[in-house]
Scaffold this motif. Structure first.
Motif, mmCIF file in Angstrom:
data_model
loop_
_atom_site.group_PDB
_atom_site.id
_atom_site.type_symbol
_atom_site.label_atom_id
_atom_site.label_comp_id
_atom_site.label_asym_id
_atom_site.label_seq_id
_atom_site.Cartn_x
_atom_site.Cartn_y
_atom_site.Cartn_z
ATOM 1 N N VAL A 1 3.194 -23.088 -13.065
ATOM 2 C CA VAL A 1 4.111 -21.943 -13.016
ATOM 3 C C VAL A 1 3.506 -20.766 -13.769
ATOM 4 C CG1 VAL A 1 6.361 -21.097 -13.813
ATOM 5 C CG2 VAL A 1 6.176 -23.315 -12.679
ATOM 6 N N GLU A 2 2.922 -21.042 -14.932
ATOM 7 C CA GLU A 2 2.302 -19.983 -15.733
ATOM 8 C C GLU A 2 1.146 -19.336 -14.983
ATOM 9 O OE1 GLU A 2 1.527 -17.362 -18.743
ATOM 10 O OE2 GLU A 2 3.258 -18.676 -18.545
ATOM 11 N N ILE A 3 0.325 -20.142 -14.334
ATOM 12 C CA ILE A 3 -0.809 -19.611 -13.575
ATOM 13 C C ILE A 3 -0.313 -18.732 -12.434
ATOM 14 C CG2 ILE A 3 -2.703 -20.248 -12.033
ATOM 15 C CD1 ILE A 3 -3.092 -22.735 -13.858
ATOM 16 N N ARG A 4 0.710 -19.206 -11.719
ATOM 17 C CA ARG A 4 1.256 -18.408 -10.618
ATOM 18 C C ARG A 4 1.838 -17.097 -11.108
ATOM 19 N NH1 ARG A 4 5.054 -22.284 -8.541
ATOM 20 N NH2 ARG A 4 3.718 -24.071 -8.532
ATOM 21 N N ARG B 1 1.655 -11.248 -11.695
ATOM 22 C CA ARG B 1 1.630 -10.037 -12.531
ATOM 23 C C ARG B 1 0.381 -9.212 -12.284
ATOM 24 N NH1 ARG B 1 1.891 -12.579 -17.750
ATOM 25 N NH2 ARG B 1 3.314 -14.210 -17.169
ATOM 26 N N LYS B 2 -0.744 -9.884 -12.121
ATOM 27 C CA LYS B 2 -2.000 -9.181 -11.868
ATOM 28 C C LYS B 2 -1.946 -8.458 -10.523
ATOM 29 C CE LYS B 2 -6.957 -9.907 -11.602
ATOM 30 N NZ LYS B 2 -8.039 -10.886 -11.613
ATOM 31 N N LEU B 3 -1.404 -9.132 -9.504
ATOM 32 C CA LEU B 3 -1.288 -8.517 -8.186
ATOM 33 C C LEU B 3 -0.361 -7.303 -8.217
ATOM 34 C CD1 LEU B 3 -2.000 -8.697 -5.183
ATOM 35 C CD2 LEU B 3 -0.011 -10.168 -4.904
ATOM 36 N N ILE B 4 0.755 -7.424 -8.919
ATOM 37 C CA ILE B 4 1.691 -6.306 -9.036
ATOM 38 C C ILE B 4 1.033 -5.143 -9.769
ATOM 39 C CG2 ILE B 4 3.837 -5.563 -10.172
ATOM 40 C CD1 ILE B 4 4.894 -8.421 -9.573
ATOM 41 N N GLU B 5 0.300 -5.450 -10.833
ATOM 42 C CA GLU B 5 -0.380 -4.406 -11.605
ATOM 43 C C GLU B 5 -1.398 -3.652 -10.743
ATOM 44 O OE1 GLU B 5 -3.272 -4.756 -15.303
ATOM 45 O OE2 GLU B 5 -1.281 -5.590 -15.719
ATOM 46 N N GLU B 6 -2.182 -4.406 -9.967
ATOM 47 C CA GLU B 6 -3.177 -3.773 -9.096
ATOM 48 C C GLU B 6 -2.505 -2.924 -8.020
ATOM 49 O OE1 GLU B 6 -5.523 -6.966 -7.582
ATOM 50 O OE2 GLU B 6 -6.555 -7.309 -9.481
ATOM 51 N N THR B 7 -1.415 -3.435 -7.467
ATOM 52 C CA THR B 7 -0.691 -2.695 -6.436
ATOM 53 C C THR B 7 -0.126 -1.390 -6.992
ATOM 54 O OG1 THR B 7 -0.092 -4.794 -5.422
ATOM 55 C CG2 THR B 7 1.148 -2.865 -4.722
ATOM 56 N N LEU B 8 0.424 -1.449 -8.207
ATOM 57 C CA LEU B 8 0.977 -0.237 -8.813
ATOM 58 C C LEU B 8 -0.114 0.773 -9.135
ATOM 59 C CD1 LEU B 8 3.713 -1.693 -11.158
ATOM 60 C CD2 LEU B 8 4.046 -0.386 -9.058
ATOM 61 N N LYS B 9 -1.294 0.297 -9.551
ATOM 62 C CA LYS B 9 -2.401 1.217 -9.812
ATOM 63 C C LYS B 9 -2.777 1.965 -8.542
ATOM 64 C CE LYS B 9 -4.907 -1.015 -13.560
ATOM 65 N NZ LYS B 9 -6.140 -1.763 -13.886
ATOM 66 N N ILE B 10 -2.872 1.233 -7.441
ATOM 67 C CA ILE B 10 -3.233 1.858 -6.168
ATOM 68 C C ILE B 10 -2.153 2.829 -5.732
ATOM 69 C CG2 ILE B 10 -3.618 1.405 -3.710
ATOM 70 C CD1 ILE B 10 -4.891 -1.274 -4.587
ATOM 71 N N ALA B 11 -0.896 2.430 -5.873
ATOM 72 C CA ALA B 11 0.210 3.280 -5.438
ATOM 73 C C ALA B 11 0.313 4.549 -6.282
ATOM 74 C CB ALA B 11 1.513 2.505 -5.503
ATOM 75 N N ASP B 12 -0.017 4.443 -7.562
ATOM 76 C CA ASP B 12 0.107 5.588 -8.459
ATOM 77 C C ASP B 12 -1.109 6.508 -8.442
ATOM 78 O OD1 ASP B 12 2.590 4.762 -9.212
ATOM 79 O OD2 ASP B 12 1.928 3.780 -11.039
ATOM 80 N N SER B 13 -2.195 6.054 -7.840
ATOM 81 C CA SER B 13 -3.395 6.899 -7.866
ATOM 82 C C SER B 13 -3.204 8.074 -6.910
ATOM 83 C CB SER B 13 -4.634 6.093 -7.485
ATOM 84 O OG SER B 13 -4.727 5.947 -6.100
ATOM 85 N N PRO B 14 -3.671 9.250 -7.297
ATOM 86 C CA PRO B 14 -3.498 10.434 -6.458
ATOM 87 C C PRO B 14 -4.325 10.397 -5.189
ATOM 88 C CG PRO B 14 -4.796 10.980 -8.386
ATOM 89 C CD PRO B 14 -4.339 9.550 -8.541
ATOM 90 N N LYS B 15 -5.354 9.560 -5.140
ATOM 91 C CA LYS B 15 -6.218 9.502 -3.980
ATOM 92 C C LYS B 15 -5.692 8.569 -2.900
ATOM 93 C CE LYS B 15 -10.385 10.547 -6.538
ATOM 94 N NZ LYS B 15 -11.708 10.098 -6.937
ATOM 95 N N SER B 16 -4.708 7.746 -3.239
ATOM 96 C CA SER B 16 -4.218 6.779 -2.244
ATOM 97 C C SER B 16 -3.374 7.490 -1.192
ATOM 98 C CB SER B 16 -3.412 5.667 -2.910
ATOM 99 O OG SER B 16 -2.206 6.185 -3.383
ATOM 100 N N LYS B 17 -3.528 7.043 0.025
ATOM 101 C CA LYS B 17 -2.753 7.603 1.129
ATOM 102 C C LYS B 17 -1.671 6.606 1.481
ATOM 103 C CE LYS B 17 -6.662 10.081 3.055
ATOM 104 N NZ LYS B 17 -7.509 10.304 4.212
ATOM 105 N N THR B 18 -0.446 7.075 1.498
ATOM 106 C CA THR B 18 0.651 6.209 1.897
ATOM 107 C C THR B 18 1.241 6.738 3.181
ATOM 108 O OG1 THR B 18 2.178 7.483 0.539
ATOM 109 C CG2 THR B 18 1.214 5.519 -0.459
ATOM 110 N N PHE B 19 1.658 5.838 4.020
ATOM 111 C CA PHE B 19 2.217 6.214 5.312
ATOM 112 C C PHE B 19 3.666 5.753 5.374
ATOM 113 C CE2 PHE B 19 -2.319 5.633 6.016
ATOM 114 C CZ PHE B 19 -2.643 6.845 6.617
ATOM 115 N N ASN B 20 4.547 6.611 5.809
ATOM 116 C CA ASN B 20 5.946 6.241 6.015
ATOM 117 C C ASN B 20 6.124 5.846 7.457
ATOM 118 O OD1 ASN B 20 6.579 6.870 3.393
ATOM 119 N ND2 ASN B 20 7.090 9.001 3.883
#
Length: 65
Positions: free
Chosen positions: A37-40, A45-64
């Motif tokens: 459970v701890e490993i998962r 948490r690592k995946l969420i952190e990486e996703t938030l970094k990408i989402a918050d970066s000004p260079k990332s393109k998001t599509f609606n």
């Protein structure tokens, strides 16, 4: 003189490597449920952190869609 020192260093390293190879490998420990459970949760948490970094970066393109 320097070559003599390097020669000794190589000999000592070789002997240490040989001694490490002769030692028995450790017994593999089975993971408990709480460890799994701890490993998962760490991976999540690592995946969420990486996703938030990408989402918050000004260079990332998001599509609606």
């Amino acid at each position: 003189m320097v070559m003599l020192g390097l020669g000794r260093l190589v000999v000592t390293l070789k002997s240490k490597i040989r001694s490490l190879k002769l030692k028995k490998p450790y017994d593999k420990m089975e993971k408990s449920d709480s460890m799994r459970v701890e490993i998962r949760s760490r991976k999540a948490r690592k995946l969420i952190e990486e996703t938030l970094k990408i989402a918050d970066s000004p260079k990332s393109k998001t599509f609606n869609l």
